[in-house]
Design a protein around this motif. Structure first.
Motif, PDB file in Angstrom:
ATOM      1  N   HIS A  63       0.789  -1.228   0.000  1.00 31.94           N
ATOM      2  CA  HIS A  63       0.000   0.000   0.000  1.00 31.94           C
ATOM      3  C   HIS A  63       0.829   1.291   0.000  1.00 31.94           C
ATOM      4  N   ILE A 107       0.881  -6.480  -5.190  1.00 34.73           N
ATOM      5  CA  ILE A 107      -0.387  -6.111  -4.559  1.00 34.73           C
ATOM      6  C   ILE A 107      -1.064  -7.380  -4.046  1.00 34.73           C
ATOM      7  N   VAL A 108      -1.530  -7.302  -2.842  1.00 34.73           N
ATOM      8  CA  VAL A 108      -2.065  -8.458  -2.141  1.00 34.73           C
ATOM      9  C   VAL A 108      -3.080  -9.259  -2.976  1.00 34.73           C
ATOM     10  N   HIS A 109      -3.939  -8.564  -3.704  1.00 33.26           N
ATOM     11  CA  HIS A 109      -4.970  -9.287  -4.464  1.00 33.26           C
ATOM     12  C   HIS A 109      -4.466  -9.773  -5.818  1.00 33.26           C
ATOM     13  N   ASP A 128      -8.598  -4.944   3.369  1.00 34.55           N
ATOM     14  CA  ASP A 128      -8.670  -4.091   2.179  1.00 34.55           C
ATOM     15  C   ASP A 128      -9.958  -4.455   1.461  1.00 34.55           C
ATOM     16  N   HIS A 130     -11.008  -4.385  -1.503  1.00 36.94           N
ATOM     17  CA  HIS A 130     -11.011  -5.066  -2.798  1.00 36.94           C
ATOM     18  C   HIS A 130     -10.616  -6.534  -2.721  1.00 36.94           C
ATOM     19  N   SER A 344      -2.945  -1.153 -10.334  1.00 39.61           N
ATOM     20  CA  SER A 344      -3.860  -1.491  -9.231  1.00 39.61           C
ATOM     21  C   SER A 344      -4.348  -2.933  -9.302  1.00 39.61           C
ATOM     22  N   CYS A 345      -4.997  -3.369  -8.236  1.00 40.61           N
ATOM     23  CA  CYS A 345      -5.516  -4.733  -8.195  1.00 40.61           C
ATOM     24  C   CYS A 345      -6.723  -4.891  -9.110  1.00 40.61           C
ATOM     25  N   CYS A 405       0.643  -0.616  -4.943  1.00 45.46           N
ATOM     26  CA  CYS A 405      -0.682  -0.007  -5.110  1.00 45.46           C
ATOM     27  C   CYS A 405      -0.590   1.361  -5.764  1.00 45.46           C
ATOM     28  N   CYS A 408      -3.246   4.238  -6.915  1.00 42.56           N
ATOM     29  CA  CYS A 408      -4.617   3.805  -6.627  1.00 42.56           C
ATOM     30  C   CYS A 408      -5.107   4.500  -5.371  1.00 42.56           C
ATOM     31  N   LEU A 409      -4.243   4.581  -4.368  1.00 45.30           N
ATOM     32  CA  LEU A 409      -4.651   5.308  -3.163  1.00 45.30           C
ATOM     33  C   LEU A 409      -3.644   6.385  -2.766  1.00 45.30           C
ATOM     34  N   ASN A 427      -9.851   1.838  -9.165  1.00 44.02           N
ATOM     35  CA  ASN A 427     -11.229   1.524  -8.795  1.00 44.02           C
ATOM     36  C   ASN A 427     -12.022   2.628  -8.125  1.00 44.02           C
ATOM     37  N   ARG A 433      -8.798  11.008  -3.897  1.00 41.48           N
ATOM     38  CA  ARG A 433      -8.332   9.627  -3.745  1.00 41.48           C
ATOM     39  C   ARG A 433      -6.899   9.473  -4.263  1.00 41.48           C
TER      40      ARG A 433
END
Ligand code: SF4
Lengths: 464, 198
Positions: A63, A107-109, A128, A130, A344-345, A405, A408-409, A427, A433
């Motif tokens: 992140h 990214i985790v996802h 998270d 997502h 991003s995821c 990430c 994305c954030l 997303n 954001r």
């Protein structure tokens, strides 16, 4: 009793049900990252307990990590502290940790599926929202808060009331230039950002069965943007082929047993949903958002709806357009943009880079555009290089960053400056954001590519 | 960890009649870097509260001295977006103990209850009544009664029931949390884990 896919997975994980209360739900796999975990680990320390099942827990840093010079120490002190805390916590509790620089980092996802951690019929959580991404494999996957992270670390369970069930059916055929991202943005634009709140969604219909696993992940990823707890798609041969042989996937006899179970994972004929929706796939255009929530999207050739036509939220709608400095009725095509973010995821997998490169191949990045191309993981990064995509990107004037990430954030340095417009494959287009004052336009990798080479919102179909 | 008990709250309110207030507004991502649960209230609604020079934005409600209290009243679909519990922490740390809206995002609602902030969902008309009343008189008080599950606008006596599941209600009334409960049934959980295929 006839059961839905969701029922089958949920019910098989209930340790006990409280009368007039939540279910105690057993969690098969728990993904942990640096931002939402430190306070949870502190809680464990205060209670003087250890992680109950470290072998069901996986930690990665994504992140707040930088996307350039990852081999150097992280400059931002607070980010550095968080990363160190995760490393230490993982070590103390014997959790596999794939930190910055680790070949499995990402990214985790994105990495969950890549390494076979994500499996059909499993319950998967992460701090998270997502986390819904993993539903693409027929698992129940959803985002949790830090108190719940602490619950799962300490007891491998959470307490939640079983959500209601919704099915979204889309059949037909997608026209050229329409990607899974467009399908998802289309659904959200119809459902609004709260249309699925309280529900767990199953996606059904030939549009989804024909989609690649990457595409299914994109769709399930965005379930949360219509308020859903999560989204899922029944596993099929494509799912099994994707998983087979991956590091953490079952092997040998375990694989045979798992397959027996996985093949039962579909909704029984006649099973009931609390809500059901039908859309026609052939009506979907490449999509674009014009406002400050993901539900404010439309077909790219259309005009921004009038404030008074917006369902009940006239004032909020106006506020949103005012933030974007757009007017009702405006067409998005031709609007100037400043940044492009591919990553991003939601859209940081290899298929997304393939799509992007398809349009930029043989063209040049527009001079007024700053482009951040951020792979979702090292594995994706490697594929980009191996498949020759990096060369295409470089020739067109683009550079590749390191995984994370990123914008994305915008917790790291990848922040869109105030007032600037960014076409993003991520997303969320919420106010600020992607950095304070930033203006986000959500779209597919194809739309992002068309914007990157023209410097304005352009119809990707003209470039295909 | 156990938190404050919640029984009856009588307070003036801070009205925020905006729809779809998302967690990125409640607490922007750049303030999520702490490793402890401290000081989040300072950055609650940071980008609506302060301009780029860190000066208070006058017409934002948290900067309006007329409004204060332990109850935040928000528009429909409050708390959508990210799962960050930091959003609930920021609300708590700022001093709120209750959020009233006509609709909440799921994860945010759970997060609130897990830290002892009561999310109260009322009908859109009742929410409108609250906004009108506070508009007339910023000192108007709202009573939130958890044991009997109702909200009352004190000046008019107008009441509305609200729903909450019994288990969560007990937790809030007693300041218990889920982990206490789960730790007590650990052996049952470990037994259960043997039956899962993974
Ligand atoms: S890419 Fe964005 S949505 Fe995905 S895990 Fe990272 S911050 Fe969350």
């Amino acid at each position: 009793m006839k059961k839905t896919l969701f029922d089958k997975v949920w019910d098989s994980h209930v340790v006990r049900s409280l009368k007039n209360g939540p279910d105690v739900l057993f969690i098969d796999r728990h993904m942990v990252h640096e931002v939402t975990s430190p306070v949870a680990f502190l809680g464990l320390k205060k209670r003087n307990i250890k992680v109950l099942f470290p072998e069901r827990t996986f930690a990665t840093a994504d992140h707040n990590t930088p996307t350039i010079d990852q081999h150097l120490p992280v400059k931002d002190k607070l980010s550095h502290n968080q990363l160190q805390a995760l490393e230490k916590n993982s070590k103390d509790h014997q959790i596999p940790f794939w930190g910055l620089g680790h070949e499995k980092n990402g990214i985790v996802h994105v990495i969950g599926p890549e390494y076979g951690i994500t499996l059909p019929g499993a319950t998967i959580v992460c701090g998270d929202s997502h986390t819904s991404t993993h539903g693409a494999f027929g698992s129940i996957a959803f985002g949790i808060g830090t108190s719940e992270v602490e619950m799962v670390l300490s007891t491998q369970c959470i307490m939640q009331t079983k959500p209601k069930k919704m099915r979204i059916n889309i059949n037909g055929s997608l026209s050229i230039g329409v990607t899974p991202k467009d399908v998802a943005l289309y659904i959200i634009s119809k459902m609004t950002t709260s249309g699925a709140t309280g529900h767990f969604v199953e996606y059904s219909g030939n549009i989804f069965t024909q989609m690649s696993m990457e595409g299914r992940m994109t769709v399930c990823n965005l379930s949360i943007e219509m308020g859903a707890r999560g989204g899922m798609i029944a596993p099929d041969e494509k799912t099994f082929n994707y998983i087979k042989g991956r590091e953490f996937a079952p092997k040998g006899k375990n694989w045979v047993d798992a397959m027996k179970f996985w093949k039962t994972l579909s909704t029984d004929k006649g099973a009931e949903f609390d809500k059901e929706f039908y859309f026609d796939g052939s009506e979907i255009e490449p999509m674009i958002t014009y406002g400050t929530n993901p539900g404010m999207g439309m077909g790219i050739s259309g005009g921004i709806p009038l404030c008074n036509d917006s369902n009940g939220g006239g004032e909020s709608f106006r506020k949103s357009l005012n933030y974007m400095k757009y007017s009702e009725g405006d067409h998005m095509i031709g609007k100037k943009i400043d940044y492009v973010f591919l990553g991003s995821c939601t859209n940081g997998r290899i298929e997304d880079f393939r799509a992007f490169s398809k349009i930029v191949k043989g063209r040049k990045k527009s001079d007024n555009v700053t482009a951040w191309l951020v792979p979702g993981s090292h594995k994706v990064e490697k594929a980009i290089k191996d498949e020759g995509i990096l060369e295409i990107l470089n020739d067109a004037g683009f550079e590749l960053r390191e995984p994370g990430c990123s914008a994305c954030l915008a917790m790291n340095d990848d922040k869109i400056p105030p007032g600037k417009y960014a076409v993003s494959t991520s997303n969320r287009n919420f106010e600020g954001r992607q950095g304070p004052g930033s203006r986000t336009i959500l779209a597919s990798p194809l739309v992002a590519a068309a914007a990157a080479v023209t410097g304005k919102i352009s119809d990707p179909r003209k470039f295909l | 960890m156990a938190y404050d008990k919640f029984k009856i709250l009588n307070s003036t309110v801070v009205p925020m009649p905006i729809e779809n207030v998302d967690t990125d507004q409640i607490i922007p991502a750049r303030f999520l870097k702490a490793t402890e649960r401290k000081g989040f209230g300072d950055n609650l609604f940071r980008d609506w509260r302060y301009d780029s020079n860190n000066l208070p934005i006058k017409d934002f409600v948290l900067n309006n001295k007329n409004y204060s209290g332990k109850i935040l009243v928000g528009g429909k679909n409050f708390g959508s977006g990210s799962s960050r519990e930091h959003a609930a922490w920021a609300i708590y740390d700022y001093g709120f103990r209750c959020v009233i809206s006509s609709f909440f995002a799921d994860i945010f609602r759970n997060n609130c209850m897990n830290i002892g902030v009561l999310p109260v969902q009322v009908k859109p008309e009742f929410l409108e009544n609250i906004f009108e009343e506070v508009n007339k008189d910023p000192q108007a008080e709202i009573l939130v009664n958890l044991p009997d599950q109702f909200v009352e606008i004190k000046s008019t006596g107008n009441r509305s029931k609200f729903e909450i599941n019994e288990y969560k209600k007990e937790n809030l009334l007693n300041g218990f949390d889920d982990i206490d409960y789960l730790i007590n049934i650990k052996s049952e959980i470990i037994n259960f884990s043997k039956s899962t295929p993974l």
